[in-house]
Write a protein that holds these residues in place. Structure first.
Motif, PDB file in Angstrom:
ATOM      1  N   SER A 166       7.846  35.830  13.726  1.00  0.00           N
ATOM      2  CA  SER A 166       7.417  34.656  12.971  1.00  0.00           C
ATOM      3  C   SER A 166       8.559  33.648  12.965  1.00  0.00           C
ATOM      4  O   SER A 166       9.692  34.000  12.611  1.00  0.00           O
ATOM      5  CB  SER A 166       7.058  35.038  11.529  1.00  0.00           C
ATOM      6  OG  SER A 166       6.809  33.866  10.756  1.00  0.00           O
ATOM      7  N   PRO A 167       8.308  32.407  13.356  1.00  0.00           N
ATOM      8  CA  PRO A 167       9.388  31.410  13.404  1.00  0.00           C
ATOM      9  C   PRO A 167       9.967  31.075  12.036  1.00  0.00           C
ATOM     10  O   PRO A 167      11.029  30.461  11.942  1.00  0.00           O
ATOM     11  CB  PRO A 167       8.716  30.189  14.035  1.00  0.00           C
ATOM     12  CG  PRO A 167       7.262  30.388  13.789  1.00  0.00           C
ATOM     13  CD  PRO A 167       7.020  31.859  13.798  1.00  0.00           C
ATOM     14  N   ASP A 168       9.282  31.485  10.966  1.00  0.00           N
ATOM     15  CA  ASP A 168       9.779  31.183   9.626  1.00  0.00           C
ATOM     16  C   ASP A 168      10.808  32.194   9.137  1.00  0.00           C
ATOM     17  O   ASP A 168      11.415  31.999   8.091  1.00  0.00           O
ATOM     18  CB  ASP A 168       8.609  31.169   8.629  1.00  0.00           C
ATOM     19  CG  ASP A 168       7.598  30.083   8.962  1.00  0.00           C
ATOM     20  OD1 ASP A 168       8.024  29.038   9.482  1.00  0.00           O
ATOM     21  OD2 ASP A 168       6.395  30.297   8.725  1.00  0.00           O
ATOM     22  N   VAL A 169      11.002  33.284   9.897  1.00  0.00           N
ATOM     23  CA  VAL A 169      11.934  34.333   9.495  1.00  0.00           C
ATOM     24  C   VAL A 169      13.153  34.273  10.400  1.00  0.00           C
ATOM     25  O   VAL A 169      13.026  34.225  11.621  1.00  0.00           O
ATOM     26  CB  VAL A 169      11.273  35.729   9.602  1.00  0.00           C
ATOM     27  CG1 VAL A 169      12.270  36.812   9.204  1.00  0.00           C
ATOM     28  CG2 VAL A 169      10.029  35.783   8.715  1.00  0.00           C
ATOM     29  N   THR A 170      14.341  34.293   9.803  1.00  0.00           N
ATOM     30  CA  THR A 170      15.587  34.269  10.582  1.00  0.00           C
ATOM     31  C   THR A 170      16.279  35.612  10.464  1.00  0.00           C
ATOM     32  O   THR A 170      16.095  36.355   9.501  1.00  0.00           O
ATOM     33  CB  THR A 170      16.535  33.164  10.084  1.00  0.00           C
ATOM     34  OG1 THR A 170      16.819  33.398   8.698  1.00  0.00           O
ATOM     35  CG2 THR A 170      15.901  31.800  10.258  1.00  0.00           C
ATOM     36  N   ALA A 171      17.077  35.908  11.460  1.00  0.00           N
ATOM     37  CA  ALA A 171      17.814  37.170  11.464  1.00  0.00           C
ATOM     38  C   ALA A 171      18.946  37.114  10.451  1.00  0.00           C
ATOM     39  O   ALA A 171      19.458  36.046  10.133  1.00  0.00           O
ATOM     40  CB  ALA A 171      18.380  37.435  12.858  1.00  0.00           C
ATOM     41  N   GLY A 224      22.888  34.693  14.013  1.00  0.00           N
ATOM     42  CA  GLY A 224      22.079  34.613  12.812  1.00  0.00           C
ATOM     43  C   GLY A 224      20.685  34.097  13.086  1.00  0.00           C
ATOM     44  O   GLY A 224      19.838  34.135  12.215  1.00  0.00           O
ATOM     45  N   THR A 225      20.417  33.592  14.271  1.00  0.00           N
ATOM     46  CA  THR A 225      19.083  33.142  14.635  1.00  0.00           C
ATOM     47  C   THR A 225      18.504  34.089  15.680  1.00  0.00           C
ATOM     48  O   THR A 225      19.221  34.645  16.513  1.00  0.00           O
ATOM     49  CB  THR A 225      19.132  31.719  15.217  1.00  0.00           C
ATOM     50  OG1 THR A 225      19.989  31.711  16.357  1.00  0.00           O
ATOM     51  CG2 THR A 225      19.655  30.745  14.174  1.00  0.00           C
ATOM     52  N   GLN A 226      17.205  34.267  15.636  1.00  0.00           N
ATOM     53  CA  GLN A 226      16.549  35.181  16.556  1.00  0.00           C
ATOM     54  C   GLN A 226      16.300  34.519  17.907  1.00  0.00           C
ATOM     55  O   GLN A 226      16.087  33.320  17.995  1.00  0.00           O
ATOM     56  CB  GLN A 226      15.224  35.659  15.957  1.00  0.00           C
ATOM     57  CG  GLN A 226      15.397  36.549  14.732  1.00  0.00           C
ATOM     58  CD  GLN A 226      14.071  36.926  14.110  1.00  0.00           C
ATOM     59  OE1 GLN A 226      13.175  36.103  13.999  1.00  0.00           O
ATOM     60  NE2 GLN A 226      13.947  38.172  13.705  1.00  0.00           N
TER      61      GLN A 226
END
Length: 279
Positions: free
Chosen positions: A64-69, A77-79
């Motif tokens: 889901s683009p709304d969830v970040t690592a 920190g970004t997927q």
């Protein structure tokens, strides 16, 4: 008067000695046959591949683009497509590490190590052969699993901004780096098994070093933690296959050097104990 040929017997003896001489290649072939004759080798390798492929494919399919690592670890920190595909590397590392432990410490549990060292009295070729067998096997199998996980992940990420292809910069390096990391973890398991001579103890240390130690280190003062965190084995290894590094993480080359150094140090310790102490 009769004549004799005394040279015939020594020639036969010399031939017999040559036929049964212990050499490095023969020890390697022996360990290769021993490895594939164990059911645990097939099962554990299969588990590692399933974890690597299944978790990567599931993570990509449920993206889901709304969830970040989370910001921890070697990533930025970004997927991205690679980080999702390689989500199962941590769990696969436990599988191949345990396989390495079983390959070495398992012989101490069954007592088979006495027969092995009787056949190879120089001892150290046994350790090198075990490492030379399991390292490349884990590397090849893991690399294939990483490639499969990425290819399946592209199906779930079709149309997403983070989608990547094999031709994009750094993708093949990251996927190959995952295989190299898991191959070294397998060798690390072999070294721990020989060093500790206990399957349970070596597995506990393996889990502690790869998973628990970085978490416990967070209890240290921030200044100290920030300086040593990138050099923990699992964090250095993760840098090898991360597509994007954060500012406080090692580069892929430095991460490989550090993790390989940990493995080499453990191998040296296991070699010293194998050579100096009885089985």
């Amino acid at each position: 008067m009769t004549t004799t040929t005394p040279a015939a017997v020594p020639a036969q003896q010399s031939s017999a000695k040559t036929a049964y001489k212990v050499t490095g290649p023969r020890v390697l072939r022996s360990e290769w046959a021993k490895f594939w004759s164990l059911r645990s080798s097939w099962i554990t390798l299969a588990v590692a591949v399933v974890l690597l492929v299944a978790l990567g494919a599931i993570a990509s399919a449920t993206y889901s683009p709304d969830v970040t690592a989370p910001p921890n670890g070697p990533g930025s920190g970004t997927q991205d497509a690679v980080s999702l595909a390689l989500l199962g590397v941590t769990f696969a590392s436990l599988a191949v590490g345990v396989l390495g432990v079983l390959l070495s410490a398992g012989e101490y549990s069954t007592g088979m190590i006495r027969s092995t060292l009787t056949a190879v009295p120089r001892r150290l070729p046994v350790l090198w052969s075990k490492a030379a067998v399991i390292g490349p096997v884990a590397l090849v199998v893991s690399t294939v699993g990483a490639l499969a996980a990425f290819q399946l992940g592209t199906l779930g990420l079709h149309g997403e901004k983070i989608a990547l292809t094999m031709g994009d910069d750094g993708v093949l390096r990251s996927l190959a780096g995952a295989g190299v990391y898991l191959g070294l973890v397998a060798v690390f398991g072999v070294a721990l098994g020989v060093l500790l001579r206990s399957s349970a103890g070596a597995i506990a240390v393996l889990v502690g070093v790869l998973l628990i130690l970085p978490g416990l280190a967070q209890l240290l003062p921030d200044s100290l933690y920030d300086n040593i965190n990138p050099y923990f084995p699992s964090n250095a290894g993760s840098a090898v296959y991360a597509l994007h590094q954060s500012s406080d993480a090692l580069s892929p080359g430095a991460g490989l050097a550090v993790f390989a150094g940990w493995v080499a140090l453990t191998l040296v310790g296991s070699a010293v104990r194998l050579a100096k102490t009885d089985a």
